[in-house]
Design an enzyme around this catalytic site. Sequence first.
Site, short mmCIF file in Angstrom:
data_model
loop_
_atom_site.label_atom_id
_atom_site.label_comp_id
_atom_site.label_asym_id
_atom_site.label_seq_id
_atom_site.Cartn_x
_atom_site.Cartn_y
_atom_site.Cartn_z
N LYS A 281 -2.31 3.50 -4.39
CA LYS A 281 -1.62 2.34 -4.94
C LYS A 281 -2.60 1.21 -5.31
CE LYS A 281 2.58 3.96 -4.78
NZ LYS A 281 2.34 5.37 -4.47
C1 LIG Z 1 8.18 4.50 -6.87
C2 LIG Z 1 7.80 4.74 -5.44
N1 LIG Z 1 8.55 4.21 -4.48
C3 LIG Z 1 8.26 4.37 -3.18
C4 LIG Z 1 7.17 5.10 -2.78
C5 LIG Z 1 6.94 5.31 -1.32
O1 LIG Z 1 5.78 4.74 -0.85
P1 LIG Z 1 5.05 5.33 0.45
O2 LIG Z 1 4.31 6.55 0.03
O3 LIG Z 1 4.14 4.22 0.88
O4 LIG Z 1 6.11 5.61 1.45
C6 LIG Z 1 6.34 5.67 -3.75
C7 LIG Z 1 5.18 6.44 -3.32
O5 LIG Z 1 4.39 6.97 -4.00
C8 LIG Z 1 6.67 5.49 -5.12
O6 LIG Z 1 5.92 6.04 -6.09
#
Ligand SMILES: Cc1ncc(COP(=O)(O)O)c(C=O)c1O
Length: 395
Positions: free
Chosen positions: A190
């Site tokens: 990210k």
């Molecule tokens: C659009 C979106 N929302 C939520 C998430 C969830 O994040 P995490 O991997 O930190 O749980 C991601 C993860 O890649 C994502 O691409």
Amino acid sequence: MKANIDFIPFSRPVIGPEEEEAVLRVLRSGWLTTAGETKAFEEEFARYVESGQAVAVNSGTAALHLGLEAMGVGPGDLVVTTPYTFTASAEVIRYLGADPLFCDIQENGFNMDPEQLEQTVKHAPKTPKAVIPVHIAGEPCDMKSIMDIARRYGMKVLEDAAHSFPVKSNDGKWTGTSGHAGAYSFYANKTITTGEGGMLVTNDPDIAKRARIMRLHGIDREIWNRYTAGNTQSWRYAVVEAGYKYNMPDMAAAIGRVQLKKAGEFRSKREDIARMYTEAFSKTHGRWTLPRAPGSRFEHHAWHLYLLSVTPPGGEDGEHYRDRCIEYLSGCGIGTSVHFIPLHIMPYYRARFGFAPQDFPRALSRYQTVISLPIYPALTRHQVDRVVQAVENMP
Ligand SMILES: Cc1ncc(COP(=O)(O)O)c(C=O)c1O
């Protein structure tokens, strides 16, 4: 033995000596789990995005889950989101026993289309409790229109800002802060990272309070504080709910605090790369569609992803051609990805809700032709040139 020496990975975090020192500081402190670093990260993050409160957790998914839970979403409720996203955006709805209601994306984009949202809500069997707009690739959704619709129907809005830190929406607020709550991800790929981690932000003290209790086993220490005084009672706690184990450890928060300081610089490097790609690819017409319309403003984008949509040559199936392009780029030593395989064609969502691929035609056709190119601050000019050259030479 050429091995992978020239390989350009799809994604690569930027971690410097400052992050290393921050982790060492925590390791040497004798306190590894949630404490001062996490609290400081929360305060600094809330200040950055100009939000009332920030609640640090161990993933973006946890932030989404806690946000929806604190909004009171429960069994039998409906929550609207788009199928053009990662499964985390929708699975959290199911965690709570509610059902996702999908609406299609913009005709010429990847985000929730406000008109589709309104139609979906109008024709829903009952008014959905909440809406989850996802700022795909770091491009802000039309939050002005989405908030207007949400207000008219009395729906809560939880922004999925996993891709979009730090950029502002068309209402002048940081993405993640226009709605009733917003969730960020600090997963390794990210725009800023803590390895794994996430943050829930909100201006609603009730949402923040609930999320803080639920992120750590449903424990409310405050209710004991009311009746006890002095440190001799610090061991006491009250479990007021069956909560979750979602707290962010201080090691992660220490990395996050350093990354937060670099966030602006990271974003502008991503923007520079997006400009280089766009400038080069604009010279060729008809072979692809760029992630943003010509003339739109580069700075209104977090550029987490660069989504190039390829146009198949006469007669060839779009998906088949896209796959051939990915293979070609891989042969040139370039890592790519596809964002996203829409949720409505995933086995779980198809089986559970009976979707057909054509139910969301825009999401489907976008997916069939899209390729994510490498875009991250560590990418060198030379590497960008290599990607451009390889894309221009695609079959
Ligand atoms: C659009 C979106 N929302 C939520 C998430 C969830 O994040 P995490 O991997 O930190 O749980 C991601 C993860 O890649 C994502 O691409």
